[in-house]
Design an enzyme around this catalytic site. Structure first.
Site, PDB file in Angstrom:
ATOM      1  N   GLU A 308      -1.834   3.951  -5.682  1.00 40.74           N
ATOM      2  CA  GLU A 308      -1.239   4.083  -7.021  1.00 40.74           C
ATOM      3  C   GLU A 308      -2.188   3.687  -8.160  1.00 40.74           C
ATOM      4  OE1 GLU A 308       3.369   3.006  -5.873  1.00 40.74           O
ATOM      5  OE2 GLU A 308       2.005   1.332  -6.131  1.00 40.74           O
TER       6      GLU A 308
HETATM    7  C1  TNX Z   1       4.896   1.169  -3.670  1.00 43.03           C
HETATM    8  S1  TNX Z   1       3.554   1.910  -1.319  1.00 43.03           S
HETATM    9  C2  TNX Z   1       3.818   0.319  -3.589  1.00 43.03           C
HETATM   10  C3  TNX Z   1       4.008  -1.082  -3.930  1.00 43.03           C
HETATM   11  C4  TNX Z   1       5.417  -1.388  -4.340  1.00 43.03           C
HETATM   12  C5  TNX Z   1       6.386  -0.655  -3.450  1.00 43.03           C
HETATM   13  C6  TNX Z   1       7.832  -0.971  -3.725  1.00 43.03           C
HETATM   14  C7  TNX Z   1       2.380   1.219  -1.935  1.00 43.03           C
HETATM   15  C8  TNX Z   1       1.151   1.290  -1.196  1.00 43.03           C
HETATM   16  N1  TNX Z   1       2.570   0.634  -3.105  1.00 43.03           N
HETATM   17  O1  TNX Z   1       3.097  -1.457  -4.938  1.00 43.03           O
HETATM   18  O2  TNX Z   1       5.612  -2.768  -4.227  1.00 43.03           O
HETATM   19  O3  TNX Z   1       6.178   0.717  -3.631  1.00 43.03           O
HETATM   20  O4  TNX Z   1       8.693  -0.449  -2.752  1.00 43.03           O
END
Ligand code: TNX
Length: 508
Positions: A308
């Site tokens: 992300e």
């Molecule tokens: C996505 S999945 C994220 C996290 C969040 C989570 C909450 C991923 C690698 N990153 O930063 O905490 O969703 O469900």
């Protein structure tokens, strides 16, 4: 005598109803020598408080021969061809209990099965009056995957060393062998780095909701890692870069392109922060971080996040990942990254990918994950719609998040097949399975327990137990075994989510 019900389901289990059960009594001993003796000590630590028995751990070569009430732990490397590095054989009967494995880890998993053969009250921490019988059974068992992980996010909410050790005690029950610690994120930096005091100063000063935050000292982190290792758990530290870095950006102004420190962040948005991927300060910083984390971590892995990073210039992201994985390799660790890092076609050799899209891959997730395999690496599977422990169970769940195709019932967590997610990616490219607990909504150890259990039991069975037949996993069989686990959760003091109310019935 109750039937033999174990989670994860063993490879081969024969209950022998006609045979006398094994009975633990006041004079029982644990016979074990060498490396088996430390597993014997752990077993004694489980059995002594509830039985009140002395249960000495004795070397069989200079003690009386094993009797009908003794437990023998037998380590024999010659068993390796049959049992592998983590398998075991367990025989429990009226003439004694014998645990055999090629390695101490295998013996430890035999112990986890043996404790499930005794009445649930065995898990209580005060003396109980019970007949400590284990049904007669012969079990031969070994895991499907070598990576059976749980992830704890100590960045969104900080959890102190005792809470982490408590979590370790809980996850070993299901033969989990990896604890991935998500140590840094926008809301906090939790591991000390020599020469960078503000990371655990300003960077650790808060958490989601504005609580006090916190961080481990070097001694505390080392203690967690050692506690895990004694229980055959490898700690995998994650330093999430280049996104999820607001805590670092708040601690050191020169990590920001505008040379201005960011404000500490206590919300739950994702994807807004990024290191300045081309600056010399960033690479100096990463070199210090990876060097220090590698030095503090005996296990072979270092996770660099990579998820992300929505504000990192897309054209710079692959180059950043290539350089960061190479730097981790230079500091002697195997890099791991979330699947977005598969955008780099120049990963350090052997870089492991962690897949977090859904059982039905979304957008280009399948392509990005497969990129790791094409480059010679393997994959850890954490499909968010079934394996994320922070997603609500149903509409009534008081904490948890609702994205990722949620809610995620216990049945959803159980009914999926790792080999059926990515075309062409089968067991040889799948290192294993991991269930992440993100903690935006999770503030206490009781919150951890509630979201983790029983779903982690389902994920652990997927990671440990042999591939199911074509018609899929047998939910009825699993849920029967799970119902019988509730008295055990309660004896362990784990407030597990209980959709069918079995914990208030008298079920044993
Ligand atoms: C996505 S999945 C994220 C996290 C969040 C989570 C909450 C991923 C690698 N990153 O930063 O905490 O969703 O469900």
């Amino acid at each position: 005598m109750s039937p033999v019900r174990i989670i994860p389901q063993p490879t081969d289990l024969h209950a022998i109803a006609s045979e006398t059960p094994f009975t633990l009594v006041e004079s029982s001993r644990i016979l074990a020598t060498g490396a088996a003796a430390s597993v014997g000590d752990l077993l004694a630590g489980i059995l002594r408080p509830s039985t009140g028995y002395r249960l000495p751990v004795q070397d069989p070569t200079d003690s009386d021969p094993a009797g009908a009430a003794d437990i023998t732990l037998h380590l024999d490397p010659a068993d390796a061809p049959d049992l592998g590095a983590e398998g075991y054989r367990l025989v429990s009967a009226g003439d004694g209990a014998t645990l055999t494995a090629a390695t101490p880890a295998g013996l430890f998993y035999a112990v986890q099965s043996l404790r499930q053969l005794f009445p649930a009250a065995i898990e209580r921490r005060s003396v109980q009056s019970e007949a400590w019988q284990a049904p007669a059974a012969v079990i031969t068992d070994r895991p499907r995957f070598t990576w059976r992980g749980a992830m704890l996010d100590v960045a969104r909410h900080f959890f102190d060393p005792d809470a982490v050790k408590h979590f370790i005690d809980e996850i070993v029950l299901f033969k989990i062998n990896v604890l991935h610690l998500h140590l840094t994120d926008d809301q906090g930096w939790r591991i000390p780095i020599t020469g960078r005091p503000e990371l655990t100063g300003i960077g650790a000063s808060t958490e989601v909701g504005g609580g006090p935050g916190g961080s481990y000292t070097e001694e505390e982190y080392a203690d967690i890692v050692a506690y895990a290792a004694e229980r055959f758990i490898t700690v995998v530290p994650e330093i999430d870069v280049p996104g999820h870095t607001n805590a670092a950006l708040s601690a050191y102004a020169d990590l920001n392109a505008d040379d201005t420190a960011r404000e500490p962040y206590t919300g739950i948005d994702v994807g807004f922060s990024s290191l300045d991927v081309d600056s010399a300060s960033t690479w100096q910083f990463l070199d210090e971080i990876f060097r220090s984390v590698a030095a503090q971590t005996p296990g072979p892995y270092l996770h660099i996040g990579g998820d992300e990073s929505h504000t990192t210039p897309p054209e710079q992201f692959p180059g950043f990942i290539a350089r960061a994985t190479a730097l981790v390799a230079r500091h002697g660790k195997i890099p791991i990254a979330w699947h977005e890092a598969g955008r780099s076609r120049d990963l350090a050799p052997g870089t492991i990918g962690q897949y977090w899209s859904f059982v039905e891959p979304q957008e280009n997730a399948a392509e990005l994950a497969t990129s790791f395999v094409e480059q010679g690496g393997s994959l850890i599977l954490s499909p968010a719609d079934v394996a994320y422990l922070d997603i609500t169970y149903d509409e009534s769940t008081p904490i948890g998040q609702a994205w990722a195709g949620g809610p995620t019932s216990v049945r959803d967590a159980y009914e999926w097949e790792p080999g059926a997610i990515l075309a062409g990616v089968t067991d040889d490219a799948i290192l294993g399975v991991e269930a992440p607990l993100w903690t935006e909504t999770v503030a206490t150890p009781a919150d951890i327990d509630f979201l983790t259990f029983p779903r982690l039991a389902a994920i652990a069975e997927i990671a440990w137990s042999v591939a199911p037949p074509a018609q899929g996993r047998d939910w009825e069989h699993f849920s029967g075994r799970l119902d019988s686990w509730y008295p055990r959760f309660s004896a362990l003091g784990i407030s597990a989510f209980d959709p069918s109310g079995v914990s208030s019935s008298t079920l044993e």
